[in-house]
Design a protein around this motif. Structure first.
Motif, PDB file in Angstrom:
ATOM      1  N   GLY A   1     -10.578  12.122  -2.898  1.00 19.43           N
ATOM      2  CA  GLY A   1     -10.650  10.881  -3.796  1.00 19.43           C
ATOM      3  C   GLY A   1      -9.419   9.958  -3.316  1.00 19.43           C
ATOM      4  O   GLY A   1      -8.372  10.332  -2.745  1.00 19.43           O
ATOM      5  N   TYR A   2      -9.877   8.473  -3.816  1.00 14.71           N
ATOM      6  CA  TYR A   2      -8.679   7.198  -3.515  1.00 14.71           C
ATOM      7  C   TYR A   2      -7.213   7.638  -3.888  1.00 14.71           C
ATOM      8  O   TYR A   2      -6.235   7.620  -3.183  1.00 14.71           O
ATOM      9  N   PHE A   3      -7.199   7.973  -5.295  1.00 13.34           N
ATOM     10  CA  PHE A   3      -5.824   8.040  -5.951  1.00 13.34           C
ATOM     11  C   PHE A   3      -5.065   9.189  -5.198  1.00 13.34           C
ATOM     12  O   PHE A   3      -3.875   8.991  -4.811  1.00 13.34           O
ATOM     13  N   ALA A   4      -6.007  10.129  -5.199  1.00 15.64           N
ATOM     14  CA  ALA A   4      -5.001  11.770  -4.570  1.00 15.64           C
ATOM     15  C   ALA A   4      -4.661  11.200  -3.285  1.00 15.64           C
ATOM     16  O   ALA A   4      -3.568  11.522  -2.949  1.00 15.64           O
ATOM     17  N   ALA A   5      -5.584  10.787  -2.214  1.00 15.41           N
ATOM     18  CA  ALA A   5      -5.140  10.650  -0.843  1.00 15.41           C
ATOM     19  C   ALA A   5      -4.010   9.526  -0.940  1.00 15.41           C
ATOM     20  O   ALA A   5      -3.252   9.703  -0.046  1.00 15.41           O
ATOM     21  N   THR A   6      -4.017   8.475  -1.622  1.00 17.04           N
ATOM     22  CA  THR A   6      -3.406   7.657  -1.418  1.00 17.04           C
ATOM     23  C   THR A   6      -1.850   7.748  -1.697  1.00 17.04           C
ATOM     24  O   THR A   6      -1.007   7.436  -0.985  1.00 17.04           O
ATOM     25  N   PHE A   7      -1.888   8.703  -2.940  1.00 15.51           N
ATOM     26  CA  PHE A   7      -0.332   9.016  -3.385  1.00 15.51           C
ATOM     27  C   PHE A   7      -0.061   9.968  -2.224  1.00 15.51           C
ATOM     28  O   PHE A   7       1.345   9.889  -1.960  1.00 15.51           O
ATOM     29  N   ILE A   8      -0.549  11.197  -1.830  1.00 15.62           N
ATOM     30  CA  ILE A   8      -0.079  12.085  -0.965  1.00 15.62           C
ATOM     31  C   ILE A   8       0.361  11.100   0.539  1.00 15.62           C
ATOM     32  O   ILE A   8       1.590  11.374   0.915  1.00 15.62           O
ATOM     33  N   PHE A   9      -0.480  10.127   0.903  1.00 16.02           N
ATOM     34  CA  PHE A   9      -0.322   9.418   2.128  1.00 16.02           C
ATOM     35  C   PHE A   9       1.045   8.322   2.092  1.00 16.02           C
ATOM     36  O   PHE A   9       1.719   8.436   2.855  1.00 16.02           O
ATOM     37  N   LEU A  10       1.090   7.931   0.578  1.00 16.00           N
ATOM     38  CA  LEU A  10       2.345   6.830   0.578  1.00 16.00           C
ATOM     39  C   LEU A  10       3.484   7.900   0.548  1.00 16.00           C
ATOM     40  O   LEU A  10       4.392   7.339   1.327  1.00 16.00           O
ATOM     41  N   PHE A  11       3.600   8.965  -0.155  1.00 21.01           N
ATOM     42  CA  PHE A  11       4.740   9.675  -0.272  1.00 21.01           C
ATOM     43  C   PHE A  11       5.274  10.225   1.136  1.00 21.01           C
ATOM     44  O   PHE A  11       6.368  10.141   1.385  1.00 21.01           O
ATOM     45  N   TYR A  12       4.126  10.727   1.778  1.00 23.59           N
ATOM     46  CA  TYR A  12       4.189  11.290   3.289  1.00 23.59           C
ATOM     47  C   TYR A  12       4.977   9.989   4.273  1.00 23.59           C
ATOM     48  O   TYR A  12       5.945  10.112   4.757  1.00 23.59           O
ATOM     49  N   LEU A  13       4.556   8.762   4.094  1.00 18.96           N
ATOM     50  CA  LEU A  13       4.954   7.802   4.774  1.00 18.96           C
ATOM     51  C   LEU A  13       6.312   7.293   4.420  1.00 18.96           C
ATOM     52  O   LEU A  13       7.103   7.198   5.260  1.00 18.96           O
TER      53      LEU A  13
END
Lengths: 139, 502
Positions: A91-103
Motif C-alpha cells: 500500500g501507498y502509505f506504508a511503502a512511502t513511509f518506509i521509503f522516505l525514512f530509508y532515504l
C-alpha cells in the motif's frame, strides 16, 4: 571510460532497434509505411554512435568528472527498486513511509526521531493531497 | 488595435483571483528554482505536472509559464553571491557578478540584474504579443512538408546549440526520435517496438520521460554529490542601490541584451544560455573598458541577465504559434498544455483566445511581480540557500514518483521513471545533455507525420516537397547551419592535428 560505455550502450541499443525496425514495412517514397522513419532514424543513430565511439577511442583527452558518492547512489537505487516493487502489495502509505525514512537515513539525516516524524507526517500529507484533493486512486 | 483589445481581455482573464494566485505561486516557485542550485526549470515543471490536474487549465499554464520565466530572475542570485549558477543561463553572470560581490557591490549587481531582467523581459513579452498572432495566422497555411521542414531544422539547430559536443547532442536528438516511434503508428495503427506489452502501445509519455531524466536524474545527482559548505554573504535592502555611474553603464546593455535575447530566442536550442554568452561578448566589444570584464564590470551582469530573460519570452513564440518547442523547458511546457487537453499551435488563438491572451497578459503581470519580489525580498531568498537538501530531496523523490504514478495510475510508468532517472544521472555524469533527447521525442512524431504525409501529398517526390516556398526557406537555413557545423568540425580536427588554436 564511463563516456565510452554509455556510447557503446547506445550503439548496441540502436543496433537492436534497427534489427527490430526491419520487421516493419519500409514502403516506397510514394507510400511510406510504418518502418520508414524507424529504419532511417535507426541508421542515423547507429552511424552517430559509431562516429562518437571512434572519436572517443582516438581521443587522449581525459574527462574530469565531479566526485560522486557511489555507495549512496547504490543505496538510493535499492530504495527506488523496493518502492516500485512493494508499492502495490503493502500500500501507498506504508511503502512511502518506509521509503522516505530509508532515504532520509541514506541522505545522512541525524538521529532517529526526526526522520521518523518527517517520514510519517510527509507520507500522511502526500496521501491526503493525492488521494483526497487530487482524487488519485493510490494502491 | 485588435491585438490591443485582445490583450486587454487577456488582462481581465489574468487578474481573476485564481489565475493571479497561480501567477504569484508560479513566479515564487520559479525564483526559488533559479536560486536553489541542483533544481532546474524542466524538472520542477515536470514534478508539478500532476499537481496541476485539479487546477483550471488557464491557471495551470499561467503557473508553469511563471516558473519558466521566474527561474531566470532567481538564477543570478547564487551566481553573484556564491559563484554558483542556479541555472545554466546564469553561468556568464558569475564572471563579473561574483567579482562585484567580492568588491562589496553584491547589492548593486543584484539590483541591476533584477532591473535588467525586468526591462528585457518586457521587451520580450511585447515582441511575443506582436509576433505570435501573425505567425500563428501564417502557420495556418503550413502543410505536412512545412512541419517536416521545421521539425528537421529544429533538430539540426539543436545539435549545434546545446553547449555540449555537437555529435553528442545529435545522438541524443536521434535517440529521442527513435523513442518517439515506439507505440501505435498513427498512420497504419500498427504496434511498433511494444513487444506484446500493452502499456508500450501508448508510446513514451513526455512527462514520464521528463520526470525520470530530469526529475529523478537531478535528485540522484544532488543526493550523491560530495558538497563543500559555502559562506553566503548577507545582503541588506540599503545595499541594493547602484551608484549613478553604475546606472549609466547598465542602461544600454540592458536594452541591447533585450534585443539580442529576443532574436536568439526565436532559434531552436537553449536560447537563454546562448543569448547570455552572446550578450556578454557584445558588451565586451561595445565597452570602453573591456579590460574590466572578468573583474567586476557591471555591463557583464546587466547585458547577459537581460538577454536570458528576453530569450525566454521569445521561445514562447514558436511554442504558442506553431506548437513546436525549441528547447527543453518549452517541451515540458508543451507537456503541461497537453495534459490539460490543449494543443498549442496555429489554432490556439482562435479556439482558445481567453487562454492565449490570458497567458500573455499574465507574463506582463508576472514580470512586475518578479521585480517586486526580487528587490526587497532578496535577503529572505538568499537565506533559502541554507535549505537542508538531505531532507528536501527524499521528499521531492516521493512527490515525483507519486506524481508519475498518478498520470495513468500505472506501475509501469513508475518503472520507466526509475529507468529514465538512472539514465538521466548517467548522461549527466558522462557529459551528454539530456534536453535534445526530450525535444527529439517531441519533434519525432511531427517529423514522421510531416515526412510520410508530405511524401504522399507530393507523390513521392522529395524535390517537390523541399522546394515549396516556405519549406525551401526553412530548409535552406538548416542547410546553412549544417554546412557551417561540418566546416567548423573539420577545421577543429585540422587545428587539433596541427596543434594550433583556431
Amino acid at each position: 571510460m564511463a563516456e565510452k560505455i554509455i556510447t557503446l550502450f547506445f550503439l548496441l541499443g540502436s543496433s537492436s532497434y534497427l534489427f527490430f525496425a526491419q520487421h516493419f514495412a519500409f514502403g516506397t517514397l510514394n507510400s511510406p509505411k510504418s518502418g520508414f522513419l524507424p529504419i532511417l532514424s535507426g541508421i542515423l543513430t547507429l552511424l552517430l554512435s559509431l562516429i562518437l565511439l571512434y572519436k572517443q577511442l582516438r581521443s587522449n583527452k581525459k574527462v574530469v568528472l565531479d566526485k560522486v558518492h557511489w555507495t549512496k547512489f547504490i543505496f538510493i537505487i535499492i530504495g527506488l527498486l523496493f518502492y516500485v516493487s512493494f508499492l502495490n502489495s503493502i500500500g501507498y502509505f506504508a511503502a512511502t513511509f518506509i521509503f522516505l525514512f530509508y532515504l532520509l537515513k541514506v541522505a545522512d539525516a541525524a538521529g532517529w526521531l526526526m526522520p521518523l516524524l518527517v517520514s510519517f507526517s510527509s507520507s500522511a500529507i502526500f496521501y491526503l493531497i493525492f488521494a483526497n484533493c487530487l482524487s488519485v486512486t493510490l494502491p | 488595435m485588435d491585438i490591443f483589445n485582445m490583450l486587454l481581455q487577456g488582462f481581465w482573464v489574468s487578474v481573476i483571483p485564481g489565475n493571479l494566485l497561480a501567477c504569484i505561486i508560479g513566479v515564487i516557485i520559479g525564483t526559488l528554482v533559479g536560486i536553489l542550485p541542483g533544481i532546474d526549470t524542466v524538472s520542477t515543471i515536470a514534478l508539478l505536472l500532476p499537481f496541476s490536474y485539479g487546477m483550471d487549465s488557464t491557471a495551470a499554464l499561467i503557473m508553469f509559464a511563471g516558473i519558466y520565466y521566474g527561474s531566470k530572475y532567481g538564477g543570478s542570485t547564487t551566481s553573484i553571491l556564491i559563484n554558483v549558477p542556479g541555472e545554466a543561463a546564469s553561468v556568464v553572470t558569475c564572471l563579473d557578478g561574483y567579482p562585484m560581490a567580492q568588491k562589496g557591490r553584491a547589492g548593486a549587481a543584484l539590483s541591476v540584474s533584477a532591473i535588467g531582467s525586468f526591462v528585457a523581459g518586457t521587451i520580450g513579452i511585447v515582441g511575443l504579443t506582436l509576433l505570435a498572432p501573425p505567425l500563428a495566422k501564417a502557420a495556418l497555411a503550413f502543410g505536412p512538408p512545412e512541419y517536416f521542414a521545421i521539425s528537421l531544422v529544429g533538430l539540426i539547430f539543436l545539435s549545434k546549440l546545446t553547449g555540449t559536443s555537437t555529435l553528442k547532442s545529435a545522438l541524443m536528438a536521434a535517440i529521442g526520435v527513435m523513442l518517439s516511434t515506439v507505440g501505435l503508428d498513427s498512420m497504419s495503427g500498427i504496434s511498433r517496438f511494444s513487444f506484446g506489452i500493452d502499456e508500450l502501445d501508448r508510446g513514451f509519455d513526455l512527462s514520464i520521460l521528463a520526470m525520470g531524466i530530469f526529475g529523478i536524474g537531478e535528485i540522484l545527482s544532488t543526493m550523491t554529490q560530495i558538497n563543500t559548505a559555502t559562506d553566503i554573504p548577507l545582503v541588506k535592502f540599503k545595499d541594493l542601490y547602484p551608484t549613478r555611474e553604475e546606472w549609466r553603464r547598465s542602461i544600454a546593455p540592458m536594452f541591447r541584451g533585450g534585443v539580442v535575447g529576443f532574436l536568439v530566442g526565436l532559434l531552436p536550442g537553449p536560447a537563454a544560455t546562448i543569448s547570455s554568452y552572446l550578450s556578454y561578448a557584445l558588451e565586451k566589444k561595445c565597452s570602453k573598458n573591456p579590460d574590466e570584464f572578468g573583474y567586476g564590470a557591471i555591463e557583464g551582469v546587466a547585458g547577459p541577465e537581460a538577454a536570458n530573460n528576453s530569450a525566454i519570452s521569445a521561445t514562447m513564440i514558436p511554442l504558442l504559434s506553431l506548437g513546436l518547442p525549441f528547447c527543453g523547458a518549452t517541451a515540458i511546457l508543451l507537456s503541461g498544455f497537453m495534459i490539460h487537453g490543449i494543443t498549442p499551435g496555429p489554432a490556439l488563438i482562435t479556439e482558445q483566445p481567453a487562454l492565449f491572451w490570458g497567458l500573455i497578459a499574465s507574463m506582463y503581470i508576472g514580470n512586475v511581480l518578479l521585480l517586486i519580489i526580487n528587490l526587497p525580498l532578496i535577503g529572505i531568498f538568499v537565506q533559502l540557500l541554507k535549505t537542508p537538501l538531505h531532507i528536501l530531496m527524499p521528499m521531492v523523490t516521493v512527490l515525483t514518483l507519486t506524481g508519475a504514478y498518478s498520470i495513468n495510475n500505472s506501475m509501469f510508468d513508475l518503472i520507466w521513471v526509475v529507468i529514465f532517472g538512472i539514465l538521466g544521472f548517467l548522461l549527466r555524469r558522462t557529459g551528454f545533455e539530456p534536453s535534445p533527447l526530450l525535444i527529439g521525442l517531441v519533434l519525432g512524431s511531427g517529423l514522421e507525420r510531416g515526412l510520410t504525409q508530405g511524401l504522399i501529398i507530393c507523390n513521392g517526390s522529395i524535390w517537390a516537397m523541399i522546394t515549396r516556398p516556405i519549406s525551401a526557406t526553412i530548409l535552406s537555413l538548416g542547410v546553412i547551419a549544417l554546412f557551417y557545423n561540418v566546416v567548423r568540425w573539420f577545421t577543429k580536427i585540422n587545428c587539433a592535428e596541427k596543434k594550433v588554436n583556431c
